[in-house]
Scaffold this active site. Structure first.
Site, short mmCIF file in Angstrom:
data_model
loop_
_atom_site.label_atom_id
_atom_site.label_comp_id
_atom_site.label_asym_id
_atom_site.label_seq_id
_atom_site.Cartn_x
_atom_site.Cartn_y
_atom_site.Cartn_z
N HIS A 63 0.52 -0.99 -0.05
CA HIS A 63 -0.01 -0.11 -0.52
C HIS A 63 0.87 1.01 -0.44
O HIS A 63 1.98 1.22 0.34
CB HIS A 63 -1.27 0.02 1.29
CG HIS A 63 -0.63 0.08 3.04
ND1 HIS A 63 0.47 -0.74 2.80
CD2 HIS A 63 -0.61 1.17 3.38
CE1 HIS A 63 0.81 -0.57 3.79
NE2 HIS A 63 0.55 0.07 4.88
N HIS A 65 1.44 4.04 2.16
CA HIS A 65 1.63 4.61 3.25
C HIS A 65 3.51 4.75 2.94
O HIS A 65 4.48 3.77 2.66
CB HIS A 65 1.44 3.82 4.74
CG HIS A 65 -0.48 4.56 4.32
ND1 HIS A 65 -0.86 3.44 5.64
CD2 HIS A 65 -1.21 5.11 4.51
CE1 HIS A 65 -2.21 4.25 6.12
NE2 HIS A 65 -1.80 5.15 4.64
N ASP A 67 5.97 4.51 4.87
CA ASP A 67 6.46 3.83 6.03
C ASP A 67 6.74 2.81 5.18
O ASP A 67 7.58 1.35 5.08
CB ASP A 67 5.97 3.23 7.52
CG ASP A 67 4.98 2.80 7.17
OD1 ASP A 67 4.31 3.37 7.01
OD2 ASP A 67 4.73 1.97 8.07
N HIS A 68 6.06 2.40 3.64
CA HIS A 68 6.24 1.02 2.77
C HIS A 68 6.66 2.09 1.02
O HIS A 68 7.17 1.00 0.70
CB HIS A 68 5.21 0.55 2.75
CG HIS A 68 4.09 -0.31 4.15
ND1 HIS A 68 4.18 -1.34 4.68
CD2 HIS A 68 4.01 0.91 4.88
CE1 HIS A 68 3.70 -1.92 5.52
NE2 HIS A 68 3.83 -0.07 5.90
N HIS A 141 -7.72 -1.85 5.51
CA HIS A 141 -6.38 -1.13 5.95
C HIS A 141 -6.85 0.50 5.95
O HIS A 141 -6.50 1.05 5.70
CB HIS A 141 -5.37 -1.32 5.53
CG HIS A 141 -4.07 -0.50 6.27
ND1 HIS A 141 -4.15 -0.74 7.52
CD2 HIS A 141 -3.53 0.04 5.53
CE1 HIS A 141 -2.86 0.40 7.83
NE2 HIS A 141 -2.14 1.23 6.85
N ASP A 211 -0.39 -3.98 5.84
CA ASP A 211 -0.94 -3.78 7.20
C ASP A 211 -2.42 -4.04 6.76
O ASP A 211 -3.01 -3.53 6.27
CB ASP A 211 -0.49 -2.17 7.15
CG ASP A 211 0.64 -1.55 7.69
OD1 ASP A 211 1.45 -2.39 8.00
OD2 ASP A 211 0.57 -0.12 7.22
N HIS A 269 6.82 -4.73 11.58
CA HIS A 269 5.79 -3.96 11.80
C HIS A 269 5.52 -3.25 13.16
O HIS A 269 4.07 -3.36 13.39
CB HIS A 269 4.37 -4.42 10.41
CG HIS A 269 3.92 -2.76 10.37
ND1 HIS A 269 3.15 -2.05 11.17
CD2 HIS A 269 3.87 -2.01 9.27
CE1 HIS A 269 2.31 -1.22 10.49
NE2 HIS A 269 3.32 -1.03 9.70
ZN LIG Z 1 3.05 0.62 7.56
ZN LIG Z 2 -0.19 1.28 6.89
#
Ligand SMILES: [Zn+2]
Ligand SMILES: [Zn+2]
EC number: 3.1.26.11
Length: 305
Positions: A63, A65, A67-68, A141, A211, A269
């Site tokens: 996805h 976001h 942090d990915h 998510h 997530d 995570h």
């Molecule tokens: Zn994340």
């Molecule tokens: Zn996320």
């Protein structure tokens, strides 16, 4: 095969952990490396490992976001200088991944010296890549987010040499024919090859989740997996609260492991508020009271299977 974690934190990095980044080494089934999510420090972390970016043939994004995906432009750019020249790269991810990649490369004046092919998932996706079966299914998510199930190719069963010798066939190049085909001919007689070898061995199944809070497609993705990589953002506290934030609580994950009959689970995570000591303590507690096979992972942990 092997799974290597280059980033295991959630949301923000910590001093010990970078954001999400996972490599899947396909050996012995293929020589390529696949990446799943490319958090910010991915290319720095890979420099500490024998993996070369030039070997990465596919990148799967769960996805959008940060942090990915914040490490993606850097990885794509450096790949040009680390053995990737002329070698095609496929990126699979949710809607928006194409615009994100194109904009970040264009605004930073990057011209890659290899072709990229971007596949945006529309609801779900089934792909065959070099005999690997890949399924992407939607998770829950709050933003479009996917989990991936990868099934490695089957390998032919071991030959029954005694049986082959009994029909007069001595070890040699013909054995390869028996191994790789359904039928074969020897001295004018046709044989069913299955009578001379063990059944095909199914390749391992790996499920790698983005997530998510618990949802139906988790079972489809994880069913009978040899290895599952799953988020466990909350390893203590209130389960409802975890789910309200569209994340999983450790209790959700342990339940999934049992329902889906997963052999071993690598849990990543974890919220950045947990220290190494917190994680160790919770892991020990859980292992004392649960039978599921799992471990919490840290950056540079690797798992062979
Ligand atoms: Zn994340
Ligand atoms: Zn996320």
């Amino acid at each position: 095969m092997e799974i290597i974690f280059f980033g295991t934190s959630a949301g923000l990095p910590t001093k010990d952990r970078h954001t999400q980044s996972i490599a899947l080494k396909l050996e012995p089934y293929a020589t390529d490396i696949w990446l799943f999510d490319v958090g910010e420090a991915t290319q720095h972390q890979i420099l500490h490992h024998s993996i070369k970016l030039g070997k990465v043939s596919h990148i799967f994004i769960t996805h959008m976001h940060g942090d990915h995906v914040y490490g993606l432009p850097g990885v794509l750019t450096s790949r040009s200088f680390q053995g990737g020249e002329g070698k095609p790269l496929t990126i699979v991810g949710p809607k928006g991944i194409k615009a994100y990649v194109e904009a970040s490369l264009s605004f930073t004046h990057v011209h890659l010296n290899y072709p990229i092919h971007i596949i945006e998932i529309d609801d779900q996706l089934d792909l065959t890549i070099d005999q690997f079966e890949v399924q992407a299914r939607p998770l829950n998510h709050g933003v479009p987010c996917y989990g991936y199930r990868v099934q490695a190719p089957s390998t032919p069963g071991t030959l029954d040499v005694a049986k082959l010798k009994a029909i007069g066939m001595e070890p040699g190049p013909l054995y390869q024919q028996v191994k790789n085909h359904d039928t074969f001919e020897f001295e004018g007689v046709a044989y069913d090859a299955h009578h001379f070898k063990a059944p095909e061995k199914q390749g391992p199944i790996v499920a790698i989740f983005g997530d998510t809070k618990p949802c139906d497609s988790e079972l489809t993705l994880a069913q009978n997996a040899d290895v599952m990589v799953h988020e466990a953002t909350y390893i203590d506290g209130d389960k409802q609260l975890a789910n309200d934030y569209h994340h999983s609580h450790i209790d959700d994950v342990l339940q999934l492991i049992t329902h889906a009959n997963v052999q071993h689970s690598l849990l990543t995570h974890l919220s950045n508020r947990y220290t190494k000591e917190d994680v160790k303590a919770v892991e020990q507690q859980l292992k004392a009271s649960h039978t599921q096979s799992f471990q919490f992972v840290q950056d540079f942990d690797a798992y062979h299977f």
